[in-house]
Design an enzyme around this catalytic site. Structure first.
Site, PDB file in Angstrom:
ATOM      1  N   ASP A  14       0.845  -1.191   0.000  1.00 18.38           N
ATOM      2  CA  ASP A  14       0.000   0.000   0.000  1.00 18.38           C
ATOM      3  C   ASP A  14       0.883   1.246   0.000  1.00 18.38           C
ATOM      4  O   ASP A  14       1.616   1.481   0.961  1.00 18.38           O
ATOM      5  CB  ASP A  14      -0.903  -0.004   1.235  1.00 18.38           C
ATOM      6  CG  ASP A  14      -1.732   1.256   1.361  1.00 18.38           C
ATOM      7  OD1 ASP A  14      -1.984   1.918   0.337  1.00 18.38           O
ATOM      8  OD2 ASP A  14      -2.133   1.597   2.493  1.00 18.38           O
ATOM      9  N   ASP A  62      23.649   2.358  -5.586  1.00 16.65           N
ATOM     10  CA  ASP A  62      23.706   0.987  -5.114  1.00 16.65           C
ATOM     11  C   ASP A  62      25.047   0.396  -5.534  1.00 16.65           C
ATOM     12  O   ASP A  62      25.781   0.967  -6.336  1.00 16.65           O
ATOM     13  CB  ASP A  62      22.530   0.175  -5.670  1.00 16.65           C
ATOM     14  CG  ASP A  62      22.060  -0.879  -4.685  1.00 16.65           C
ATOM     15  OD1 ASP A  62      22.879  -1.346  -3.866  1.00 16.65           O
ATOM     16  OD2 ASP A  62      20.866  -1.253  -4.721  1.00 16.65           O
TER      17      ASP A  62
END
Length: 645
Positions: A224, A349
């Site tokens: 959500d 990253d």
């Protein structure tokens, strides 16, 4: 004014924190008029050494003193090397000689992957800071870590829990849904980090969990967007120490992975060549961006871009470049900095500038990937220095997993990265070090660390969170709670934990009154020759006839009422076992003791599913990887859960 080379370890004492534990504070420093840290060893108090001055003046002074090579070194976020040649920096100690060599290259931000007892961990980090203090300008080291306070350990995503308090997985926090609890966790975990000398959390994951087969979803806050945003914001506030940014005693957060990382077809992860592309559209992409809102609003010190190439997305009417997030200027310089006003540090990253040879792209059984680790997606065929240039100009301030400044320096000297861009990145890196208080005192008290990390009062709060995070999906009348002295047949659950809970473990189902079976979500090793593919849970999610777990549950249920607990690191398809379970739990990071507290009624379930559970493998295959909870006719919808039983 007295000159000192360092405050020493005694001056870095940390309070032993109890149930009111707050983020560990940088210890009090002697008044600067009495003493100062002579970081550049010249016998004078220079502006960057003067704690009385505004932060901006200290940064300006230090940048003026730095060589180009030293500034370029700031743009690397390396790995502290493990003693004895331990790969990826793992082990119980650092290779101090190798660490010194990295510092002499100008690299002074590192991830740690040590797994050591707290006192040893603190001593190792202090030793690295001592090495840094001896360099030309004495710039202290920023030490980061992947998450350490949960259950799942996967190289490149999380670190082993060695003494740190153990909490539910982030999905478990999502099952509870309590912002205040997540913020409290952040405060307590930050205290543990700072006690051993860790300053930066390479977390939280604000990625939206939309592809149920994706192996990285366990570290997210679910599917959500509003809930993910809310809880990621609480995480940042807790770790950093305020609602408006980093405090001196807090831990800098690096919210990740900007953006769309969870939308990978078949769940194949972006650490791997075969998972380098995400499938989105503009509508779904907006949902993934929404999940980052509150973490950015809370002033997260850093942001880490995604590995993946986000296909199907436009920005200002144009398709995004077909390159990974770390090279994607519209994503970083446009959407993140200009549209969202982000002013902090952008850390790539790991290993996005490495070469990806055949062993990385298409390993085989006879020639597996091994340590040929690289994620330069979309720019695989560029020269290494050009990858650095593209990333720096897209907005990367620090390149993760890089120890060698030479390729970036080559790009700068060739005019592909401007000195202005290098200065901009250097200022962001130094500003963070000053904000953390590292220039004034980077040392920690090694003995105090052993009392802060794994403090029993902290673990008691963590255990309470574990109890609250688990979800009861089914319960036949009269099955729960199990009364003391019930004879129970166990599979996947410790007999000692059952005895401690007052139950009587038995060796056969014929002796049992009830069975308790704990199983993992199904998974396959689809890519065994890839480094990460061999370590990640990929493939199907459904329990099938013939599976050992399915057969164990069926055999037990044929004899006695059977309580089934499934570790939901991914959204399992429970259709084949639902009817056989007298009670059915979904677990999101729980010890056996916590599970038994729930089964025996010492604790009541409070969790609700943070994502839907599909009803079939076909429904999983048909859903869209970028949209949340969109499988046909799910077996359990997001939010399902029986509470107060």
């Amino acid at each position: 004014m007295k000159r000192v080379m360092g405050w020493g370890l005694a001056g870095a004492a940390l309070a032993v924190l109890g149930t009111t534990m707050a983020p560990a504070r940088v210890p009090a420093r002697p008044a600067v008029r009495e003493a100062f840290r002579d970081l550049n060893h010249n016998g004078r108090l220079d502006p960057y050494e003067d704690a009385r001055l505004p932060l901006a003046k200290r940064v300006d002074d230090l940048v003026r003193r730095m060589t180009l090579a030293e500034k370029v070194g700031l743009m690397l976020h390396g790995t502290l090397p493990g003693a004895g040649g331990m790969v990826l920096g793992m082990g119980e100690g650092y290779d101090q000689a190798a660490a010194k060599a990295l510092l002499e290259r100008g690299v002074n931000s590192f991830i740690t992957r040590l797994s050591a007892d707290p006192a040893t961990f603190a001593a190792q980090n202090n030793a690295v800071q001592k090495l840094a203090e001896a360099t030309r300008l004495g710039i202290p080291v920023t030490i980061s870590t992947d998450p350490r306070n949960h259950f799942q350990v996967v190289v490149g995503a999380s670190s082993a829990n060695r003494g740190f308090s153990q909490w539910p997985e982030p999905l478990g926090f999502a099952a509870i849904g309590d912002e205040k609890l997540v913020e409290r966790f952040g405060q307590l975990a930050a205290a543990e980090y700072r006690a051993v000398g860790i300053h930066m959390a390479l977390s939280p994951q604000a990625d939206l969990y939309t592809e149920p087969r994706w192996p990285r979803g366990n570290a997210t806050f679910g599917s959500d967007p509003a809930a993910v945003s809310r809880l990621a914001g609480a995480y940042v506030r807790g770790f950093q120490g305020s609602a408006t940014g980093l405090t001196k005693g807090g831990v800098a957060t690096v919210v990740k992975h900007w953006v769309g990382y969870g939308a990978e077809p078949e769940g194949f992860d972006g650490h791997n060549y075969y998972g380098r592309t995400g499938k989105l559209d503009d509508t779904s992409f907006a949902l993934h961006v929404r999940a980052f809102d509150d973490a950015l609003a809370a002033g997260s010190a850093g942001v880490m871009p995604t590995y993946i190439i986000p296909e199907g997305v436009t920005y200002q009417g144009l398709p995004l470049p077909r390159v990974g997030g770390g090279f994607n200027k519209p994503l970083i310089d446009g959407l993140l900095r200009r549209d969202h006003g982000f002013k902090g540090l952008v850390v790539s990253d790991w290993a996005i500038t490495n070469d990806c040879p055949a062993a990385c792209r298409a390993p085989t059984h006879d020639a597996p990937q091994g340590y040929a680790i690289a994620m330069p997606w979309g720019v695989e065929d560029l020269p290494e220095s050009d990858r650095f240039a593209l990333g720096a100009n897209a907005g990367i301030d620090q390149f993760g997993g890089v120890n060698d400044p030479a390729p970036l320096m080559a790009a700068v000297k060739a005019g592909k990265v401007s000195p202005t861009r290098v200065d901009e990145a250097a200022r962001r890196v130094l500003t963070l070090k000053f904000e953390l208080g590292l220039f004034d005192n980077p040392y920690v008290d090694e003995q105090a660390a052993a009392k802060v990390v794994g403090n029993p009062a902290t673990q008691a709060e963590a255990d309470a969170a574990q109890r609250a995070a688990q979800v009861l999906l089914e319960a036949r009348a009269g099955i729960l709670p199990l009364a003391p002295t019930r004879r129970v047949w166990l599979s996947g659950v410790s007999a000692d934990a059952a005895r401690a809970a007052g139950l009587v473990p038995v060796d056969s189902l014929d002796q049992a009154e009830v069975a308790l079976v704990r199983v993992q979500t199904p998974h396959e090793m689809v890519h065994p020759d890839h480094f990460f593919g061999s370590r990640q849970n990929e493939g199907r999610l459904d329990f099938r006839p013939g599976d050992p777990a399915t057969e164990t549950i069926a055999r037990a249920a044929a004899k006695v009422p059977t309580i089934v607990a499934v570790d939901l690191d991914r959204p399992a398809v429970l259709t084949a076992i639902r009817g056989k379970a007298a009670a059915l739990y979904g677990l999101f990071g729980a010890s056996d003791a916590v599970l038994l507290d729930l089964v025996t009624g010492k604790a009541k379930p409070q969790g609700h599913l943070p994502f839907e559970l599909p009803s079939s493998a076909a429904a999983v295959a048909a859903q869209h990887p970028a949209y949340p909870d969109d499988s046909a006719d799910p077996l359990y919808r997001r939010g399902a859960g029986i509470t107060g039983n």
